[in-house]
Design an enzyme around this catalytic site. Structure first.
Site, PDB file in Angstrom:
ATOM      1  N   LYS A  69      -9.329  78.545  58.426  1.00 37.39           N
ATOM      2  CA  LYS A  69      -9.140  76.835  59.019  1.00 37.39           C
ATOM      3  C   LYS A  69     -10.796  76.223  59.512  1.00 37.39           C
ATOM      4  O   LYS A  69     -10.607  75.511  58.808  1.00 37.39           O
ATOM      5  CB  LYS A  69      -9.076  77.362  60.493  1.00 37.39           C
ATOM      6  CG  LYS A  69      -9.081  76.369  61.495  1.00 37.39           C
ATOM      7  CD  LYS A  69      -8.365  76.762  62.932  1.00 37.39           C
ATOM      8  CE  LYS A  69      -8.911  77.525  63.789  1.00 37.39           C
ATOM      9  NZ  LYS A  69      -8.491  78.332  64.819  1.00 37.39           N
TER      10      LYS A  69
ATOM     11  N   GLU B 277     -15.505  86.128  53.635  1.00 34.63           N
ATOM     12  CA  GLU B 277     -14.375  87.279  53.152  1.00 34.63           C
ATOM     13  C   GLU B 277     -13.071  86.476  51.965  1.00 34.63           C
ATOM     14  O   GLU B 277     -13.118  87.042  50.574  1.00 34.63           O
ATOM     15  CB  GLU B 277     -13.149  88.219  53.441  1.00 34.63           C
ATOM     16  CG  GLU B 277     -13.779  89.494  54.136  1.00 34.63           C
ATOM     17  CD  GLU B 277     -14.525  89.013  55.753  1.00 34.63           C
ATOM     18  OE1 GLU B 277     -14.866  87.974  55.974  1.00 34.63           O
ATOM     19  OE2 GLU B 277     -14.657  90.087  55.931  1.00 34.63           O
TER      20      GLU B 277
ATOM     21  N   GLU C 181      -7.217  91.026  70.155  1.00 38.39           N
ATOM     22  CA  GLU C 181      -8.300  90.446  70.009  1.00 38.39           C
ATOM     23  C   GLU C 181      -8.086  89.006  71.001  1.00 38.39           C
ATOM     24  O   GLU C 181      -9.275  88.438  71.204  1.00 38.39           O
ATOM     25  CB  GLU C 181      -8.168  89.300  68.775  1.00 38.39           C
ATOM     26  CG  GLU C 181      -9.048  88.697  68.292  1.00 38.39           C
ATOM     27  CD  GLU C 181      -9.447  88.050  66.545  1.00 38.39           C
ATOM     28  OE1 GLU C 181      -8.175  88.035  66.373  1.00 38.39           O
ATOM     29  OE2 GLU C 181     -10.457  87.703  66.295  1.00 38.39           O
TER      30      GLU C 181
ATOM     31  N   HIS D 139       8.559 111.633  63.680  1.00 36.41           N
ATOM     32  CA  HIS D 139       8.100 113.158  63.007  1.00 36.41           C
ATOM     33  C   HIS D 139       6.844 112.782  62.697  1.00 36.41           C
ATOM     34  O   HIS D 139       5.731 113.790  62.067  1.00 36.41           O
ATOM     35  CB  HIS D 139       8.881 112.796  61.645  1.00 36.41           C
ATOM     36  CG  HIS D 139      10.354 113.221  61.297  1.00 36.41           C
ATOM     37  ND1 HIS D 139      10.539 114.261  61.361  1.00 36.41           N
ATOM     38  CD2 HIS D 139      11.632 112.510  61.697  1.00 36.41           C
ATOM     39  CE1 HIS D 139      12.204 113.944  61.377  1.00 36.41           C
ATOM     40  NE2 HIS D 139      11.883 112.870  62.023  1.00 36.41           N
TER      41      HIS D 139
ATOM     42  N   GLY E 260      -6.183  81.731  65.288  1.00 38.58           N
ATOM     43  CA  GLY E 260      -5.986  82.331  63.542  1.00 38.58           C
ATOM     44  C   GLY E 260      -4.368  83.519  64.244  1.00 38.58           C
ATOM     45  O   GLY E 260      -3.692  83.464  63.196  1.00 38.58           O
ATOM     46  N   ARG E 261      -4.994  84.401  65.587  1.00 43.00           N
ATOM     47  CA  ARG E 261      -3.565  85.107  66.029  1.00 43.00           C
ATOM     48  C   ARG E 261      -2.676  84.266  65.911  1.00 43.00           C
ATOM     49  O   ARG E 261      -1.326  85.355  66.782  1.00 43.00           O
ATOM     50  CB  ARG E 261      -4.382  86.263  66.702  1.00 43.00           C
ATOM     51  CG  ARG E 261      -5.516  85.862  67.513  1.00 43.00           C
ATOM     52  CD  ARG E 261      -5.739  86.452  68.729  1.00 43.00           C
ATOM     53  NE  ARG E 261      -6.756  86.188  69.682  1.00 43.00           N
ATOM     54  CZ  ARG E 261      -7.376  85.558  70.093  1.00 43.00           C
ATOM     55  NH1 ARG E 261      -8.264  85.279  68.706  1.00 43.00           N
ATOM     56  NH2 ARG E 261      -8.156  85.086  71.120  1.00 43.00           N
TER      57      ARG E 261
ATOM     58  N   LYS F 166     -21.115  90.116  62.420  1.00 44.62           N
ATOM     59  CA  LYS F 166     -21.025  88.587  61.165  1.00 44.62           C
ATOM     60  C   LYS F 166     -22.311  88.247  61.169  1.00 44.62           C
ATOM     61  O   LYS F 166     -22.979  88.732  60.220  1.00 44.62           O
ATOM     62  CB  LYS F 166     -20.574  87.840  61.305  1.00 44.62           C
ATOM     63  CG  LYS F 166     -18.756  87.508  61.349  1.00 44.62           C
ATOM     64  CD  LYS F 166     -18.642  86.280  61.320  1.00 44.62           C
ATOM     65  CE  LYS F 166     -17.004  86.047  61.210  1.00 44.62           C
ATOM     66  NZ  LYS F 166     -16.186  84.776  61.715  1.00 44.62           N
TER      67      LYS F 166
END
Lengths: 539, 539
Positions: free
Chosen positions: B218, B224, B365, B396, B278-279, B511
């Site tokens: 955005k 990254e 978040e 399991h 973002g999320r 960061k």
């Protein structure tokens, strides 16, 4: 056999635990963490790995008391009993021999005159020979094609561990340790879920003629796995490929007494026994078959050597010189004194993307127990919830809560100096690998020390503990040591909590009720109600 | 705009919450759960889904009090403010408009004279046209090849949501909604981690000439993602393919003011804005571009319709008739009254394999916050730890702890009548799909009712609450509704807790410190110590 005389008592009956509950480090973690401490609070963890615990909220008194607790609970003696073949899985009346699969760290263990170390070695030798024949093309698919794909069909420990290990070493595929054979090994897929979309999706990606299936079930009766075998066989029959013989594309990994132990009916069968628990079976033929087919025997051998090295190192009674024991004891302190109900596992290594899912099973299935080894309910917390995703991905996701949530989540970081593939790029004056590790270093410090800001929304309270396992590279040997580190940590914690970390009775009730739903008889009305909502066609 | 007059107060200042803390259902969950209750405690959840909460430990008084709490905290009014474009992300001074991407559920929202609903529709229309040209071959790679592969390059919300949604619908690939175009859509991959092995591994699987990259950030400054762009461009330059033009293989999804908003330099650019967190961006161009390229516009349109349907249904003030609000309120009860620090999300659907990882980000978040919307520390717990894996796999694995651990973990089950691919096999008289759902029904009952046994190790205490979201099939519409259900649940909980669920200041400190490590200046000694341990080459 050399069997130490041990006693079993609950954690809260331990004198050291009472003292531990009354002690807190005088200074906050944010103050404790200094460069000197980082140098000092570090120990070798085998396989070239180091375990650093400087960012844990413990001081030398805490460590002394944890040492007393470990001594009082006789964890090393109990580990020796495991290695020497004592029946430590008391509920099921079984020995616990996953360590023996990778090496002899204790006395010889025999059963009915058979040396079990030799048995496990023999099976791995058979896997190696079989894999060599697959790689050379001596064994081919039933229509004559070379096998280039392997699909592991199994669930739980037959899936999570092998899958996590496969992904961890996938970047080693095709890199031969010597120049004699440059042919790529087999690419692996996994089918685990009884959801038919799982098998159907995997089958849509592969060529049946060049695919070998590994059917993995110790008992030979795991419903999901037998169902998925039927699914695969059905797909082969319906494929219309002339001459395709389904069973000649299947090898079994099972116990010698299981209904799947029919090497004549299948292409072959490799054996484990009741002393290798599912979640501890990654280094047995359960993991070994698929990993050897995918990567060749050299890498799997190195993996076993790394694990054995960690097993041997775990025999050290001094907690300051035994990484997995220290990790275990600090975990008990965080769980039972500080009251933290969870642990996050955060590998800064994309290759370890599914390693947290494996540790989730390993830890939660082993130590998610409410009764002690005598069946008496315990009055303290046992195994925590374990979760995690690789960094830096997690930094852009759930780390928000880890930094600024109302609760403290202890963290287990994992990192490596070098990437596996060695392909990198410089951007803004640093490589990706340097960025990755700079972030890892930054997170440890950010969690521990925090940061104040006039805007409280931008303040970080700190005091959030973490540890770090690190090494030069995630190679097969380091991976073996890493796996064994956590296996032994979980086992040690089970000893401290006086529980049986080797059974899993908690999975039975759901199985029983599911069978009732699928059967012909009456079931409880609430069970029928949910089954009807979910449109289950009862037979 | 219609702006209700609302007040903001902390959970513990609420009168209803005080009453809620003093009330417990008279009977145990194991006694409460009957077939009649299962029929009664169920509500529509849009998109063809139903939400069943019969196995939650609540009675009608609990529900009445939760209704009072929801009313007192004015959650529906606050949701209306979100829909109507109020600045609800107060910390960052932004509107919160992810609902508007999928439909108009409130008043028109404009900015500088621009109708933002029209803006989002315009962008999706541009994506649709672009995708149609890619599918028809009108737009091709720089060497003339058809694009058959798409790689999303993004991290956090630009990765987890789109990836989870892609996997959820992957089985729809190639099934056209009409017969006009039978060509398979693009296969998708994802690069997220700054670990160079992530990009290198994905690049080893694809053909660069036929691959389109979507660069998603955005702000256009995500380190990254820019690093991975450099990685990809470097690989293309080094490929030696004559005529390969890297930037002509890249489209950007970014804001109009970002440094990546250069449609002339790249193949194209599609826009979002600061009001799509973002999320929460899965239904915007962040998810829409890759999903439309992979599946075609019809399926993505159905997905948006399902989400919008859930958004509209979430406006209902009666908690017994609003699934996401009810889910939210029961979650608050479990977190703040019963004190459960985690929630497990367990989809009985292999296609939802990464949906729990997305919900983990969404929830942790959004609500992993320790200060209220005014920046004051709150005196109660906020967002829980969220984790999960698909069933039956989890059965399991970690279910042992859920059944027999010392602590209670509330569970959110998800299930569907039918598989996606419809390929199935009968084994022991039942299909795989029936086995899957029989297990799901069995687990709900096993958790709630438990089972006693003379062997305490085989006893199940029960009293472990769960809810169930279920529907006919995981189709695009149901997936949209499922996503919106959880988005709205998390938002409602944030209103009850009086926190800002739309910012993420907790990601900043790490960061900042990582930049220090990678920079030229001095850093704190402990940071230098960790960086040196991890062999970070400082510039």
């Amino acid at each position: 056999m050399n069997m130490p005389n041990v006693q079993y008592k609950n954690l809260d009956a331990s004198a050291a635990f009472q003292k531990l509950r009354e002690h807190r480090p005088e200074r906050a973690l944010s103050e404790l963490l200094t460069a000197e401490r980082i140098d000092k609070f570090e120990v070798d963890a085998a396989g070239g790995l180091r375990y650093n615990y400087a960012a844990k909220h413990v001081d030398s008194t805490t460590l002394d008391l944890l040492q007393q607790l470990a001594d009082e609970q006789q964890v090393i003696e109990k580990y020796r009993l495991v290695l020497n073949g004592e029946v430590m899985n008391t509920g099921e009346g079984r020995m616990v021999l996953h360590h023996l699969v990778r090496g002899q760290a204790g006395d010889a263990v025999t059963e009915d005159g058979r040396n079990l170390r030799e048995f496990y070695k023999e099976q791995q030798g058979r896997v190696n020979k079989f894999a060599a024949k697959i790689h050379s093309g001596e064994i081919r698919g039933s229509t004559g094609q070379l096998f280039d794909t392997v699909v592991q069909v199994g669930i739980g420990g037959s899936d999570l561990g092998p899958r996590a290990l496969y992904l961890a070493l996938q970047n080693y595929q095709g890199r031969e340790t010597n120049g004699s054979n440059r042919r790529p090994r087999l690419q692996a897929y996994f089918i685990s879920n009884v959801d038919p979309d799982d098998a159907a999706e995997v089958l849509s990606r592969i060529n049946l003629e060049s695919t070998l299936f590994i059917l993995v079930s110790k008992s030979g009766t795991t419903l999901e796995t037998l169902t998925n075998e039927a699914f695969v066989v059905d797909a082969m029959k319906k494929s219309g490929v002339p001459g395709l013989q389904p069973k000649k594309h299947i090898v079994c990994v099972t116990s010698e007494t299981s209904p799947l132990a029919k090497p004549g009916e299948y292409l072959d069968a490799f054996y484990i026994d009741d002393y290798i628990g599912g979640r501890y079976s990654g280094s047995s033929a359960v993991g070994g078959t698929v990993l050897t087919l995918a990567f060749g025997k050299e890498y799997f051998t190195q993996f076993l050597e790394g694990a054995h090295e960690a097993d041997t190192a775990s025999l050290e009674p001094d907690i300051r010189r035994n990484a997995s024991l220290l990790d275990a004891m600090i975990g008990v302190y965080e769980r039972n004194v500080l009251g933290y109900p969870y642990t996050a596992v955060l590998p800064y290594s994309q290759a370890l993307s599914r390693f947290p899912a494996h540790l989730q099973q390993l830890d939660m299935e082993s130590n998610g127990k409410r009764v002690n080894r005598n069946g008496e309910p315990v009055g303290y917390s046992t195994g925590p919830v374990v979760f995690g995703e690789p960094g830096t991905n997690g930094q852009h996701s759930f780390y928000q809560l880890l930094h600024q949530g109302t609760d403290i989540v202890p963290v287990q970081f994992i990192g490596f100096h070098e990437s596996q593939l060695g392909v990198d790029v410089k951007f803004e004056d640093s490589t990706s690998q340097d960025k990755l590790n700079a972030n890892l270093a930054a997170q440890i410090v950010a969690f521990a020390k925090g940061s104040s800001n006039s805007n409280p929304n931008k303040s970080f309270p700190g005091g959030r503990p973490s540890s770090l396992v690190y090494g030069k590279q995630l190679n097969p040997r380091a991976l073996g040591a890493l796996l064994a580190h956590f296996e032994n940590k979980v086992m040690f914690q089970g000893f401290v909590w006086n529980i049986n970390s080797f059974d899993q009775e908690g999975v039975q009730l759901g199985k029983t009720l599911a069978k009732q739903v699928l059967g012909k008889g009456d079931v409880a009305p609430e069970l029928a109600s949910y089954a009807s909502r979910l449109s289950v066609r009862r037979s």
